[in-house]
Design a protein around this motif. Structure first.
Motif, PDB file in Angstrom:
ATOM      1  N   LYS A   1      -1.626   0.116  -6.466  1.00 37.86           N
ATOM      2  CA  LYS A   1      -3.027   0.149  -6.858  1.00 37.86           C
ATOM      3  C   LYS A   1      -3.861  -0.445  -5.734  1.00 37.86           C
ATOM      4  CE  LYS A   1      -1.740  -0.497 -11.672  1.00 37.86           C
ATOM      5  NZ  LYS A   1      -1.796  -1.381 -12.837  1.00 37.86           N
ATOM      6  N   THR A   2      -5.138  -0.135  -5.721  1.00 43.38           N
ATOM      7  CA  THR A   2      -6.021  -0.654  -4.674  1.00 43.38           C
ATOM      8  C   THR A   2      -5.961  -2.174  -4.609  1.00 43.38           C
ATOM      9  OG1 THR A   2      -7.483   1.242  -4.950  1.00 43.38           O
ATOM     10  CG2 THR A   2      -8.393  -0.670  -3.829  1.00 43.38           C
ATOM     11  N   LYS A   3      -5.910  -2.843  -5.752  1.00 48.63           N
ATOM     12  CA  LYS A   3      -5.884  -4.314  -5.760  1.00 48.63           C
ATOM     13  C   LYS A   3      -4.604  -4.877  -5.156  1.00 48.63           C
ATOM     14  CE  LYS A   3      -3.947  -4.935 -10.373  1.00 48.63           C
ATOM     15  NZ  LYS A   3      -4.110  -5.581 -11.676  1.00 48.63           N
ATOM     16  N   ASP A   4      -3.521  -4.071  -5.092  1.00 48.81           N
ATOM     17  CA  ASP A   4      -2.268  -4.536  -4.507  1.00 48.81           C
ATOM     18  C   ASP A   4      -2.342  -4.642  -2.985  1.00 48.81           C
ATOM     19  OD1 ASP A   4      -1.131  -4.538  -7.040  1.00 48.81           O
ATOM     20  OD2 ASP A   4      -0.356  -2.493  -6.821  1.00 48.81           O
ATOM     21  N   GLN A   5      -3.344  -4.013  -2.374  1.00 45.81           N
ATOM     22  CA  GLN A   5      -3.438  -3.979  -0.913  1.00 45.81           C
ATOM     23  C   GLN A   5      -3.940  -5.289  -0.319  1.00 45.81           C
ATOM     24  OE1 GLN A   5      -5.712  -0.538   0.290  1.00 45.81           O
ATOM     25  NE2 GLN A   5      -4.633   0.790  -1.154  1.00 45.81           N
ATOM     26  N   ARG A   6      -4.623  -6.092  -1.113  1.00 42.93           N
ATOM     27  CA  ARG A   6      -5.159  -7.371  -0.629  1.00 42.93           C
ATOM     28  C   ARG A   6      -4.774  -8.470  -1.608  1.00 42.93           C
ATOM     29  NH1 ARG A   6      -9.803 -10.351  -1.909  1.00 42.93           N
ATOM     30  NH2 ARG A   6     -10.516 -11.712  -0.211  1.00 42.93           N
TER      31      ARG A   6
ATOM     32  N   GLN B   1      -2.164  -1.693   4.566  1.00 43.62           N
ATOM     33  CA  GLN B   1      -2.912  -0.435   4.545  1.00 43.62           C
ATOM     34  C   GLN B   1      -1.967   0.711   4.880  1.00 43.62           C
ATOM     35  OE1 GLN B   1      -5.982  -1.516   7.448  1.00 43.62           O
ATOM     36  NE2 GLN B   1      -7.477  -1.419   5.784  1.00 43.62           N
TER      37      GLN B   1
ATOM     38  N   ALA C   1       0.849  -1.181   0.000  1.00 44.59           N
ATOM     39  CA  ALA C   1       0.000   0.000   0.000  1.00 44.59           C
ATOM     40  C   ALA C   1       0.890   1.238   0.000  1.00 44.59           C
ATOM     41  CB  ALA C   1      -0.902   0.000   1.233  1.00 44.59           C
TER      42      ALA C   1
ATOM     43  N   ARG D   1      -2.974  -8.417   3.799  1.00 44.16           N
ATOM     44  CA  ARG D   1      -3.482  -7.059   3.551  1.00 44.16           C
ATOM     45  C   ARG D   1      -2.466  -6.054   4.061  1.00 44.16           C
ATOM     46  NH1 ARG D   1      -9.166  -5.915   2.676  1.00 44.16           N
ATOM     47  NH2 ARG D   1     -10.384  -7.826   2.686  1.00 44.16           N
TER      48      ARG D   1
ATOM     49  N   ARG E   1      -2.534   7.097   3.867  1.00 41.11           N
ATOM     50  CA  ARG E   1      -2.912   7.959   2.737  1.00 41.11           C
ATOM     51  C   ARG E   1      -2.310   7.375   1.461  1.00 41.11           C
ATOM     52  NH1 ARG E   1       1.439  10.278   5.145  1.00 41.11           N
ATOM     53  NH2 ARG E   1       2.971  11.178   3.700  1.00 41.11           N
ATOM     54  N   ALA E   2      -2.905   7.707   0.319  1.00 39.89           N
ATOM     55  CA  ALA E   2      -2.503   7.125  -0.967  1.00 39.89           C
ATOM     56  C   ALA E   2      -1.086   7.488  -1.366  1.00 39.89           C
ATOM     57  CB  ALA E   2      -3.481   7.555  -2.060  1.00 39.89           C
TER      58      ALA E   2
END
Length: 195
Positions: A65-70, A164, A60, A162, A167-168
């Protein structure tokens, strides 16, 4: 309860000698692993089997990318024993590495069960910001032990990593269960009983 599974607490037997125990990787799927990035092996004394990952990572923060977080990985292995014996998993060691920047966190969720025996709840382990090192988590098996059918069974292993960030655009944080340093990702400890 499925009749062919035995739930008992009996005196453990020594592991079968020679080729009495076999292991085979049957299926691998998930966003965190491909079949060519997972290997399984029996220990020399047949008291454990290992799962080795070479590319299992969740991240993260900046550039991700969002999909990389899980990331998830589902594995089915067939563990065979002589027809007069059954086995149980007595504990599981999970190992990996994490780099978690300030404000970041990570989790490992895991479960295993004999195919067709229903799915137990995931156990979840949390990792806090500031970790920049190898990690290990040991899960004891439930009591009483659940034994396979006589002659062995297939085992479904499901894990999820996961990561997290707060912030992005934060510095990249990640958690991995791969074996880039030659370490084993997971060890499943075994005990045996007569049927």
């Amino acid at each position: 309860m499925i009749p062919h599974l035995m739930i008992m607490a009996l005196a453990a037997l020594p592991a079968p000698a020679g080729d009495g125990v076999t292991i085979e990787k049957v299926k691998v799927n998930g966003s965190g692993c491909r079949p060519d990035t997972v290997a399984v092996a029996l220990s020399a004394d047949r008291t454990a089997f290992t799962v080795i990952y070479s590319d299992y990572l969740a991240r993260a923060g900046a550039g991700g990318k969002t999909k990389d977080q899980r990331r998830t990985c589902g594995i089915t292995v067939r563990l065979g024993v002589p027809g007069t014996m059954a086995y149980a998993i007595t504990a599981v060691d999970h190992r990996g590495f994490a780099h978690l920047e300030a404000g970041a966190s990570a989790t490992l969720s895991a479960r295993y069960h004999f195919t067709g025996a229903g799915a137990p709840a995931y156990t979840t382990h949390a990792f806090a910001a500031g970790l920049d090192d190898s990690w290990q988590v040991t899960e004891p098996a439930g009591s009483p032990a659940m034994f396979s059918p006589c002659g062995g069974s297939t085992v479904d292993i499901d894990t999820e990593l996961r990561a997290q960030a707060d912030r992005a655009d934060a510095a990249t944080s990640y958690i991995t269960m791969d074996s880039t340093d030659g370490a084993v990702g997971e060890t499943y400890r075994l005990t045996y009983r007569a049927c």
